[in-house]
Design a protein around this motif. Sequence first.
Motif, PDB file in Angstrom:
ATOM      1  N   VAL B 585       0.853  -1.189   0.000  1.00 32.50           N
ATOM      2  CA  VAL B 585       0.000   0.000   0.000  1.00 32.50           C
ATOM      3  C   VAL B 585       0.888   1.237   0.000  1.00 32.50           C
ATOM      4  O   VAL B 585       1.762   1.384   0.855  1.00 32.50           O
ATOM      5  CB  VAL B 585      -0.922   0.016   1.228  1.00 32.50           C
ATOM      6  CG1 VAL B 585      -1.842   1.221   1.173  1.00 32.50           C
ATOM      7  CG2 VAL B 585      -1.722  -1.264   1.307  1.00 32.50           C
ATOM      8  N   PHE B 637      -4.494   6.232  -0.619  1.00 36.49           N
ATOM      9  CA  PHE B 637      -3.510   5.175  -0.837  1.00 36.49           C
ATOM     10  C   PHE B 637      -3.888   4.357  -2.050  1.00 36.49           C
ATOM     11  O   PHE B 637      -5.035   4.311  -2.467  1.00 36.49           O
ATOM     12  CB  PHE B 637      -3.453   4.251   0.383  1.00 36.49           C
ATOM     13  CG  PHE B 637      -3.297   4.979   1.666  1.00 36.49           C
ATOM     14  CD1 PHE B 637      -2.048   5.415   2.071  1.00 36.49           C
ATOM     15  CD2 PHE B 637      -4.387   5.271   2.463  1.00 36.49           C
ATOM     16  CE1 PHE B 637      -1.894   6.104   3.252  1.00 36.49           C
ATOM     17  CE2 PHE B 637      -4.243   5.963   3.645  1.00 36.49           C
ATOM     18  CZ  PHE B 637      -2.984   6.378   4.041  1.00 36.49           C
ATOM     19  N   ARG B 638      -2.883   3.735  -2.648  1.00 32.23           N
ATOM     20  CA  ARG B 638      -3.126   2.784  -3.725  1.00 32.23           C
ATOM     21  C   ARG B 638      -2.287   1.554  -3.443  1.00 32.23           C
ATOM     22  O   ARG B 638      -1.381   1.582  -2.614  1.00 32.23           O
ATOM     23  CB  ARG B 638      -2.751   3.413  -5.067  1.00 32.23           C
ATOM     24  CG  ARG B 638      -1.277   3.637  -5.223  1.00 32.23           C
ATOM     25  CD  ARG B 638      -0.977   4.665  -6.299  1.00 32.23           C
ATOM     26  NE  ARG B 638       0.114   5.527  -5.874  1.00 32.23           N
ATOM     27  CZ  ARG B 638       1.400   5.201  -5.980  1.00 32.23           C
ATOM     28  NH1 ARG B 638       1.749   4.075  -6.505  1.00 32.23           N
ATOM     29  NH2 ARG B 638       2.343   5.999  -5.558  1.00 32.23           N
ATOM     30  N   VAL B 639      -2.601   0.472  -4.146  1.00 33.97           N
ATOM     31  CA  VAL B 639      -1.846  -0.758  -3.956  1.00 33.97           C
ATOM     32  C   VAL B 639      -0.946  -0.964  -5.160  1.00 33.97           C
ATOM     33  O   VAL B 639      -1.391  -0.852  -6.300  1.00 33.97           O
ATOM     34  CB  VAL B 639      -2.799  -1.961  -3.796  1.00 33.97           C
ATOM     35  CG1 VAL B 639      -1.997  -3.245  -3.663  1.00 33.97           C
ATOM     36  CG2 VAL B 639      -3.689  -1.757  -2.594  1.00 33.97           C
ATOM     37  N   VAL B 640       0.325  -1.195  -4.926  1.00 35.01           N
ATOM     38  CA  VAL B 640       1.226  -1.525  -6.033  1.00 35.01           C
ATOM     39  C   VAL B 640       1.528  -3.025  -5.969  1.00 35.01           C
ATOM     40  O   VAL B 640       1.468  -3.639  -4.906  1.00 35.01           O
ATOM     41  CB  VAL B 640       2.543  -0.712  -5.991  1.00 35.01           C
ATOM     42  CG1 VAL B 640       2.255   0.754  -6.142  1.00 35.01           C
ATOM     43  CG2 VAL B 640       3.294  -0.974  -4.708  1.00 35.01           C
TER      44      VAL B 640
END
Lengths: 204, 648
Positions: B585, B637-640
């Motif tokens: 995240v 937030f983003r998920v990589v």
Amino acid sequence: MLSAHDRFQRGALIDHHMAHTFEAREIGFWWYLLSDAIIFALLFVTYGVMVDRTAGGPDAAALVDLNRAFIETLCLLASSFTFALADLAAEGNDRPRTVAWLAVTTMLGGAFLCIEGLEFIELVLAGAGPDRSGFLSAFFTLVGTHGLHVSVGMIGLLALLAQIRVFGLSRPVKSRLRRLGLFWHFLDVIWVGVFTFVYLAGSL
Amino acid sequence: MNWLGRLSLDALPLYSPIAAIGAGVEVLAGLAIVLLIWRKGWWTRLWRDWLTTVDHKKLGVMYVVLALVMLLRGFADAFLMRTQQAIALNSEGILPPDHFDQIFTAHGTIMIFFMAMPFLVGLLNIVVPLQIGARDVAFPRLNAMSLWMTAAGAALVLLSLVLGTFSTAGWTGYPPYSELATTPDTGVDYWIWSVLIAGVGSTMTGINFLVTILRERAPGMTLMRMPLLTWTALVTSVLMVFAFPALTVSTVMLALDRDLGMHFFTNGGGGNMMNYMNLFWIWGHPEVYILILPAFGIFSEVVATFSRKPLFGYASLVYATAAIGILSFTVWLHHFFTMGASANVNAAFGIATMVIAVPTGVKVFDWLFTMYHGRVRFTAPMLWTLGFIVTFVIGGATGVLLSIPPVDFAMHNSVFLVAHFHNMLVPGALFGYLAGYMYWFPKVFGFRLDERWGKRSFWAWIIGFYLAFMPLYATGIMGMPRRMEHYSNAAWQPLLWVAELGAVFIGIGVLCLAIQLAVSIRHREALRDTTGDPWDGRTLEWATASPPPAWNFDVQPTVHALDELAWRKARHYDATADGAPAPIVMPNDTASGVWLGALAFVFGFAMVWYVWWLAALSLCGLIGFVVFAMFSETPEFRVVDAPEVTPC
């Protein structure tokens, strides 16, 4: 393309991360409150140093109206109580009740600010403004800083009411409600100090 | 009504040719940078990769860039002062009195608030999350906002050279001189608002790093396994949270006196100027340790790595750090021993001041014993450290001397005092930051800095330091007051020429720093660090690639020991035991920090020039901005994807 499983997993990751962040924000907010408490501590000390420095102007006994301060205290204490009720209602996901108690809190806070504003205006008109003496500078700054904090809390309350309308009792909204609650109770504690050291002591 | 407040053509710096030239240089340098970015077409990249980033490493780099730029400005001021004092025996020298006063005020303000603070916060930003095995700080957005608040304050100080004047009240801004009745121009207002805005940023940084260190440590990293730099960062953060409110209170009260006619510190109306000294130094003395403790942390890391040994007495260093943190709040009154407190009060603060030298002495012995029987490598960071230890002990001795109130009565406000605090802060803070800059540079950029130019810079600095400040001890004892624009005592002049020579050497040191950077960038392929661990380091930041990925560690490490990396190397630890790579995240970038900084700058500017409508507008903007930021419901937030780990 992400599979349904992947999407679920990502959602869960973000959820977990958000929960962690909300917890961190609450802890960070406690540290903020501590630093704010130091601001008030220094303002109280300054008031103590300046209380006799009236430069021939009115002293605390001359301008303190204990009845009014008592009503202000009731408003603020009650608002702290109603905020706690709002917090409980939010905990139980009871949206109408949360909104209702927050609205009552806002009104009580507004009443407090009106009374305080009235007091300030009367003092200024009577020639006892903050530029009259060192004592009055300290008085207006201490009481005014508390009032400023209440005003900020009012903005927060109105913003939260709007957010509940738009988003409902979502997790971010609840997290903000929790932190604003901490702030509001903190202001209550500070007011007890103001009431004691400025109004009660001044009326003696 | 005047829409521009008190802003008019009179604001241009035509009162002194040197001020006009300085303003010209500043404006042209700014224009040149903007033009360069334009010609190279870097705006998009600058905005996307840097200005809107929330990555702690990039924010750290921007902090350090700000600090180095302000170091140039602060040094230019210092050089002008030394030159003026070398020349001005029975003559006017090169600077009009009013301009000289602005320069010593700007020098102090810049070096403390806009060189040292950004430098240390930048280094902590870069290193601390890596050292504790975290993905980022606890509040990445708040981190960006802190940077841009600091930058807004720095921009206000820089602007004061071009529009209006800066304060002439010294970097401490003592009333009643800093009151409106005595200094009605914009100077003190520039000082108040730049310091206030940057101070709010520092308070937020303190909260951010406290929560980061307390909550974001990798599994297994107990408090007593934290590297010493992280420990000093923790104590420094506590000091920031508890000390900066005092700065806020004292400067706001001064602003209230000036803008609303209040009487906190005025001569009349019941004002009590002594209270300003108390409030200011309740912040000001802990601030000394806010500046110095992180440098102590850096020295500790550098000494251990380049002696190839664990730190001697790690626990005692931790306790000494904590003790200094607490004691730093108990000595503030030694800054005004001579202002009429009773003998008992002075004695209490004098003893507290002597006591604080004890944990500091403990630290010095710990560093010495770390080197003892070590295989010491004399790299540039190590040289800064050695130079610091020797020089700092001398400064400490003069400090203990000054902590005796009767001695202080003889020495206060003399250049002896100036020599003393430069003797503490130049080696004790700046040498540490420069050591840290050279030590961690390869971690951030993937290539080392040129060693030869680093060492040249060190030797020029240390020689320059002794030449510049030892004579001031002597002239101080000979009775020379600080802040003298010109003088008539011929006995001081030879020593002041020696000090001027020292300033020249320090200037060469600064030049060497610039050359080092240029040479290193040109030779970056030869200086490339492919291992992530160019110094054979001991702590976790060297366990990841140089430069590290945005998420710092592909797999968050599990910590087994103090000096985790050294532990892993000794046991040939297989890093795959830390776990398999998983999705991460990451915080989203945001422009909100830049906007907040810009609004704060406009607000400060409007307050300085009494442009009330603009002040009200920008204040509403600030409030609206914060409320708006509170409305973000989408996750920040983003998920990589899980990083692909290359086996090494």
